[in-house]
Design a protein around this motif. Structure first.
Motif, PDB file in Angstrom:
ATOM      1  N   GLY A 160       0.818  -1.211   0.000  1.00 54.93           N
ATOM      2  CA  GLY A 160       0.000   0.000   0.000  1.00 54.93           C
ATOM      3  C   GLY A 160       0.854   1.263   0.000  1.00 54.93           C
ATOM      4  O   GLY A 160       0.333   2.372   0.060  1.00 54.93           O
ATOM      5  N   ASP A 163       2.453   3.633  -5.720  1.00 52.91           N
ATOM      6  CA  ASP A 163       1.384   4.174  -6.568  1.00 52.91           C
ATOM      7  C   ASP A 163       0.505   3.093  -7.175  1.00 52.91           C
ATOM      8  O   ASP A 163      -0.700   3.281  -7.323  1.00 52.91           O
ATOM      9  CB  ASP A 163       1.998   4.968  -7.740  1.00 52.91           C
ATOM     10  CG  ASP A 163       2.447   6.343  -7.303  1.00 52.91           C
ATOM     11  OD1 ASP A 163       1.842   6.880  -6.356  1.00 52.91           O
ATOM     12  OD2 ASP A 163       3.405   6.863  -7.912  1.00 52.91           O
ATOM     13  N   THR A 164       1.135   1.991  -7.586  1.00 46.54           N
ATOM     14  CA  THR A 164       0.416   0.957  -8.324  1.00 46.54           C
ATOM     15  C   THR A 164       0.702  -0.410  -7.700  1.00 46.54           C
ATOM     16  O   THR A 164       1.660  -1.076  -8.083  1.00 46.54           O
ATOM     17  CB  THR A 164       0.858   0.970  -9.810  1.00 46.54           C
ATOM     18  OG1 THR A 164       0.797   2.319 -10.294  1.00 46.54           O
ATOM     19  CG2 THR A 164      -0.039   0.091 -10.668  1.00 46.54           C
ATOM     20  N   SER A 200      -2.092   3.712  -0.930  1.00 45.33           N
ATOM     21  CA  SER A 200      -3.132   2.952  -1.617  1.00 45.33           C
ATOM     22  C   SER A 200      -3.590   1.788  -0.758  1.00 45.33           C
ATOM     23  O   SER A 200      -2.948   1.447   0.245  1.00 45.33           O
ATOM     24  CB  SER A 200      -2.674   2.496  -3.010  1.00 45.33           C
ATOM     25  OG  SER A 200      -1.362   2.006  -2.984  1.00 45.33           O
ATOM     26  N   ASN A 201      -4.711   1.203  -1.144  1.00 46.72           N
ATOM     27  CA  ASN A 201      -5.294   0.094  -0.384  1.00 46.72           C
ATOM     28  C   ASN A 201      -6.094  -0.782  -1.347  1.00 46.72           C
ATOM     29  O   ASN A 201      -5.932  -0.695  -2.555  1.00 46.72           O
ATOM     30  CB  ASN A 201      -6.163   0.631   0.765  1.00 46.72           C
ATOM     31  CG  ASN A 201      -7.285   1.528   0.258  1.00 46.72           C
ATOM     32  OD1 ASN A 201      -7.773   1.377  -0.875  1.00 46.72           O
ATOM     33  ND2 ASN A 201      -7.693   2.481   1.081  1.00 46.72           N
ATOM     34  N   HIS A 204      -7.700   0.367  -4.663  1.00 42.97           N
ATOM     35  CA  HIS A 204      -6.918   0.912  -5.782  1.00 42.97           C
ATOM     36  C   HIS A 204      -7.364   0.314  -7.131  1.00 42.97           C
ATOM     37  O   HIS A 204      -7.591  -0.889  -7.229  1.00 42.97           O
ATOM     38  CB  HIS A 204      -5.426   0.645  -5.571  1.00 42.97           C
ATOM     39  CG  HIS A 204      -4.570   1.428  -6.506  1.00 42.97           C
ATOM     40  ND1 HIS A 204      -4.276   0.987  -7.782  1.00 42.97           N
ATOM     41  CD2 HIS A 204      -3.985   2.647  -6.378  1.00 42.97           C
ATOM     42  CE1 HIS A 204      -3.533   1.896  -8.385  1.00 42.97           C
ATOM     43  NE2 HIS A 204      -3.338   2.909  -7.551  1.00 42.97           N
TER      44      HIS A 204
END
Ligand code: ZNA
Length: 245
Positions: A160, A163-164, A200-201, A204
């Protein structure tokens, strides 16, 4: 200069060879000498940018991965967290790096050169310098073979903190996920490792691509889990595997 160079090369080679044997010998009932010989054959005396993943087929055939249904753990960009856990909870999870070949070669660099019988550990191509380098080809071949035997409920730890979390260029996306077959794999449980300052999580958008890449019939789940909860599972053996998160 020549003396220093050949001394350095010899020591470097001794070093990877002795590391290979000392790690290998922790696994009983394997002929480490035979494995070293098969390993060397994959890259010795070859251009270090021209070692395809198939070069490791004889080595992989000698020590095939055995399916460990419901325990197999995959990861992308979460290496330290994952291995911090699997080192302590072998009862729950097994990664490629917990197998004989994966543990023997983890964190090592090696290559050969045309016209030489030696193994080098310095001056080898960087990971992205050329695709068919000996280290990258080994991990590509072995992660494909490990994913081929995945079965039951499979876990993947994604990060997390990037970005990706599901990146199409990763080994996980390009090599492992496409090899999960519904005939063997029932479910993919994604664990999103949430560190402080996570960006992120499980929501996403890249995870939609992961769902869509899965063979029809494989169920998908995703859970956001704090790094501290993962560490807790590692430090408390009384926590049941299914209750880690
Ligand atoms: N143990 C390893 O070194 C290793 C393991 C290397 C490559 C693949 N694997 C398999 S595939 C592993 O068991 C996981 O299940 C899968 C992870 O691959 P990934 O999705 O590409 O994840 P990642 O975090 O980007 O890369 C994994 C490892 O590969 C890193 O820890 C590095 O050792 C190496 N690596 C990947 N990209 C680079 C790199 N090393 C140097 N430069 C890079 N650009």
């Amino acid at each position: 200069l020549i003396l220093g160079l050949s001394l350095g090369l010899t020591l470097g080679r001794r070093n990877i060879k002795s590391t290979f044997f000392s790690r290998c010998e922790k696994f009983k009932e394997h002929d480490c000498k035979k494995l070293w010989d098969l390993f060397e054959k994959a890259y010795v005396n070859k251009d270090p940018c021209n070692v395809p993943m198939e070069a490791y087929n004889p080595l992989l055939a000698e020590v095939p991965f055995k399916p460990q249904c419901n325990k197999m753990m995959f990861w992308s960009k979460t290496k330290d967290v994952v291995h911090g856990l699997t080192a302590k909870r072998k009862d729950c999870f097994v990664t490629l790096e917990d197998t004989l070949l994966g543990s023997v070669l983890d964190d090592l660099t090696w290559c050969g050169k045309e016209g030489s019988k030696d193994t080098f550990t310095a001056g080898c191509p960087e990971w992205s310098e050329c695709v068919n380098n000996p280290v990258r080809s080994f991990w590509n071949r072995s992660s494909a073979a490990f994913a081929d035997v995945a079965c039951g409920d499979v876990t993947a730890m994604l990060s997390g903190s990037i970005d990706t979390p599901f990146n199409s260029t990763s080994n996980f996306a390009s090599i492992e996920v496409p090899r999960f077959k519904a005939s063997r794999v029932k479910k993919l449980n994604v664990v999103m490792v949430i560190q402080k300052n996570a960006i992120s999580n499980c929501n996403h958008p890249s995870l939609k691509n992961l769902r869509q890449s899965l063979d029809t019939g494989i169920t998908y789940s995703c859970k956001d889990v704090s790094e501290s909860r993962i560490q807790e599972c590692g430090s408390k053996p009384e926590i049941a595997c299914g209750a880690c998160w």
